[in-house]
Motif scaffolding. Structure first.
Motif, PDB file in Angstrom:
ATOM      1  N   ARG A 109      14.646 -10.461   3.325  1.00  0.00           N
ATOM      2  CA  ARG A 109      13.580 -10.089   4.121  1.00  0.00           C
ATOM      3  C   ARG A 109      13.178  -8.993   3.270  1.00  0.00           C
ATOM      4  O   ARG A 109      11.828  -8.652   3.369  1.00  0.00           O
ATOM      5  N   VAL A 113       9.178  -8.442   2.682  1.00  0.00           N
ATOM      6  CA  VAL A 113       8.009  -6.848   3.107  1.00  0.00           C
ATOM      7  C   VAL A 113       7.442  -6.633   1.992  1.00  0.00           C
ATOM      8  O   VAL A 113       6.789  -6.080   2.279  1.00  0.00           O
ATOM      9  N   HIS A 161       4.642  -8.676   1.138  1.00  0.00           N
ATOM     10  CA  HIS A 161       3.294  -9.147   2.395  1.00  0.00           C
ATOM     11  C   HIS A 161       3.541  -8.355   3.811  1.00  0.00           C
ATOM     12  O   HIS A 161       2.858  -8.230   3.985  1.00  0.00           O
ATOM     13  N   GLY A 176       5.028  -5.740   6.941  1.00  0.00           N
ATOM     14  CA  GLY A 176       5.878  -6.393   7.781  1.00  0.00           C
ATOM     15  C   GLY A 176       5.260  -6.444   9.033  1.00  0.00           C
ATOM     16  O   GLY A 176       4.169  -6.672   8.915  1.00  0.00           O
ATOM     17  N   TYR A 177       5.722  -5.706   9.909  1.00  0.00           N
ATOM     18  CA  TYR A 177       5.111  -5.684  11.253  1.00  0.00           C
ATOM     19  C   TYR A 177       4.514  -4.741  11.704  1.00  0.00           C
ATOM     20  O   TYR A 177       4.036  -4.633  13.867  1.00  0.00           O
ATOM     21  N   LYS A 178       4.832  -3.354  11.237  1.00  0.00           N
ATOM     22  CA  LYS A 178       5.362  -2.865  12.260  1.00  0.00           C
ATOM     23  C   LYS A 178       3.550  -1.631  12.129  1.00  0.00           C
ATOM     24  O   LYS A 178       3.356  -0.935  13.529  1.00  0.00           O
ATOM     25  N   GLU A 179       2.465  -1.987  11.492  1.00  0.00           N
ATOM     26  CA  GLU A 179       1.001  -2.193  12.078  1.00  0.00           C
ATOM     27  C   GLU A 179       1.137  -3.030  13.157  1.00  0.00           C
ATOM     28  O   GLU A 179      -0.442  -2.849  13.364  1.00  0.00           O
ATOM     29  N   ARG A 180       1.410  -3.454  13.574  1.00  0.00           N
ATOM     30  CA  ARG A 180       1.016  -4.718  14.461  1.00  0.00           C
ATOM     31  C   ARG A 180      -0.513  -4.845  14.329  1.00  0.00           C
ATOM     32  O   ARG A 180      -1.625  -5.345  15.509  1.00  0.00           O
ATOM     33  N   LEU A 181      -0.783  -5.637  13.525  1.00  0.00           N
ATOM     34  CA  LEU A 181      -1.539  -6.047  12.809  1.00  0.00           C
ATOM     35  C   LEU A 181      -2.307  -7.882  13.732  1.00  0.00           C
ATOM     36  O   LEU A 181      -1.219  -8.384  13.569  1.00  0.00           O
ATOM     37  N   PHE A 182      -3.470  -7.586  13.829  1.00  0.00           N
ATOM     38  CA  PHE A 182      -4.289  -9.525  14.283  1.00  0.00           C
ATOM     39  C   PHE A 182      -4.994  -9.433  14.204  1.00  0.00           C
ATOM     40  O   PHE A 182      -6.146  -8.829  14.134  1.00  0.00           O
TER      41      PHE A 182
END
Length: 107
Positions: free
Chosen positions: A86, A90, A93, A95-101
């Protein structure tokens, strides 16, 4: 009589007996166990998605984590090894901390 034909937790026989009911069970081999865990994982994700209360969402997450532990065991992967993989993912690529869409990519 109700038919379920699904993977259940280890204490279900005991809980059924306490409720005055009798269940019929069988033990799954590795391939069938993995297949049924995957079905259960999908079911758990849907229940997590549909949870209306935080406590329900947290319980579903805990259940999903339990299933991931069992699936990792089937692939001879320790939790520590899974965590290392994992972290490497990270590192490569993010993680998802920035919450990018992502909306679109232009050529």
């Amino acid at each position: 009589m109700a038919y379920y034909n699904k993977l259940v937790r280890d204490k279900i026989p005991e809980l059924l007996e306490l409720a005055g009911k009798k269940g019929t069970f069988r033990i799954l081999g590795d391939k069938e166990f993995e297949s049924e865990l995957k079905k259960k994982l999908i079911e758990g994700v849907k229940e997590f998605r549909d949870a209306r209360r935080s406590i329900d969402a947290v319980e579903e997450l805990a259940g999903l984590y339990e299933m991931l532990i069992e699936l990792s065991k089937l692939h001879q992967l320790s939790i520590r090894e899974m965590e290392e993989i994992r972290k490497e993912k990270v590192k490569k690529h993010g993680g998802y901390k920035e919450r990018l869409f992502l909306v679109k990519v232009e050529d």
